[in-house]
Design an enzyme around this catalytic site. Sequence first.
Site, mmCIF file in Angstrom:
data_model
loop_
_atom_site.group_PDB
_atom_site.id
_atom_site.type_symbol
_atom_site.label_atom_id
_atom_site.label_comp_id
_atom_site.label_asym_id
_atom_site.label_seq_id
_atom_site.Cartn_x
_atom_site.Cartn_y
_atom_site.Cartn_z
ATOM 1 C CB ALA A 68 -106.209 3.836 17.906
ATOM 2 C CB THR A 69 -106.887 6.786 21.976
ATOM 3 O OG1 THR A 69 -105.614 6.651 23.007
ATOM 4 C CG2 THR A 69 -107.546 6.720 23.555
ATOM 5 C CD GLN A 177 -99.167 -1.149 17.012
ATOM 6 O OE1 GLN A 177 -98.546 -0.995 15.903
ATOM 7 N NE2 GLN A 177 -99.103 -0.525 17.928
ATOM 8 C CB THR A 233 -114.478 22.138 13.027
ATOM 9 O OG1 THR A 233 -115.329 23.402 13.549
ATOM 10 C CG2 THR A 233 -113.983 22.679 11.747
ATOM 11 C CB CYS A 319 -100.528 4.182 26.065
ATOM 12 S SG CYS A 319 -99.948 4.343 24.137
#
Lengths: 369, 86
Positions: A68-69, A177, A233, A319
């Site tokens: 998600a970051t 979330q 890739t 985080c």
Amino acid sequence: MNYLDYCATTPVDPRVLERFVLENQTHFANPNSQHQAGLEAKRTVDAALASIRESLVWNGEVIPVSGATEANNLAILGVARANVRNGRHVITTAFEHSSATACFQQLQKEGFEVEVVDHLVDGTVDLESLSQLLRNDTILVSVVAVQSEIGFAQPLKRLGETIHRRSKALFHTDATQALGKTELDLTEVDLASVTAHKIYGLKGVGALLVKNGVALEPQVLGGHSTSVYRAGTPTEPLIDSLAYAIRLAVREREARVKIAQDRLKLLIEGLAAIPGCVLNRTTACVPQIVNFSLPPIPAKTLQTTLSDQGILISTQSACRQDDQASLAVLRLWDNPERARSSVRVSLSHLTTAAQIEDLIRALEKAVQQ
Amino acid sequence: MRAVRIGAMWCPSCLIMRNVYDKLFKERGIAIEDVDIDLSPAAANGYQPGIILPVLILFDGEKEVLRIVGEKNKKEILKRLEGLLS
């Protein structure tokens, strides 16, 4: 171990892990290779992306990323930089994940005008404030679907309708979330970030969903791969495992939520009986996220005390660094002491009643000490 | 006069306050030095920023003359600056 930190990450569903191992053995070829094995791996990637579109009722592109970051970085920086000729005005909230806030601070440094929309007492966006902020040169609005520390859910459809009715801005949501915890209605959303490891999938894979026709500047350069917007890739086994985890999260959501609601009830009852315990919760919160404070016990102290007993909860978002007060709690309740002692318990369908009782006993003991 | 602003990339209050401080101090010809608490922890901790961000510190030479912590509105900041910048 009494794991109550499912918003930080989830254990991998054994079904997802088994499939991932099998895919590594059967489809290990590079999907960009033009030989038989590569083409077969490419077909598997395409089938996984189609599965994600079907599970999330999404007609646009699905761009596999590392999580998600990266999805938030691609959405926010990618949209802003690609649409700069249409304007430099962007809007967000004060409750975003650090990866979104960091992108908006980067855009400020690049000369974009960033505005933060007001919120209501339950944490959701004030639609009136949003309407007033929207302008002809607004190019992006980004709002987290479910806030990670407090757990309030945004009305995505109403937000999207307001944004699209009053401007040409694109609407991005960080649905990290929200997926699996609540019904995810993406009909008025232009871009959405999702990740596997919050829904019992593997770490290292997520996706950015992008509606067709959205101008986006790639942030990881290297030419066309799975998508023209993200080089590298294609990680076929990871992409396949993401699709499977999403399918399970959507298919089993109602049953999972019901268990979490039962555990929530037990937890709330237990917390209510602890002297001095304050719930940091609003009417818009999902059942899986419970934030509370035990002032004057600092959050870190409580976390360590519980951790020493094998009970694992978190302070703020995982985080962020540990020695800061919860800015989300501070913003909603304007109480520094409450913000400093704010901790988050996150529940799952895997959480047992005994684990909740264990937590309550430990909290009662912590208060007495 | 010079100003030091301690913040962090992930901090929403820093995002909110950046424009306010940039505008106010640019108008008064005061440069702001940014210190990121994660990227430059030693430098940031040297200012003892505490637990609420951002922290704006105004120096007259080497002497700290003003410290503003967290989110404040423009009116409140101007009131705090009153007398210092005249």
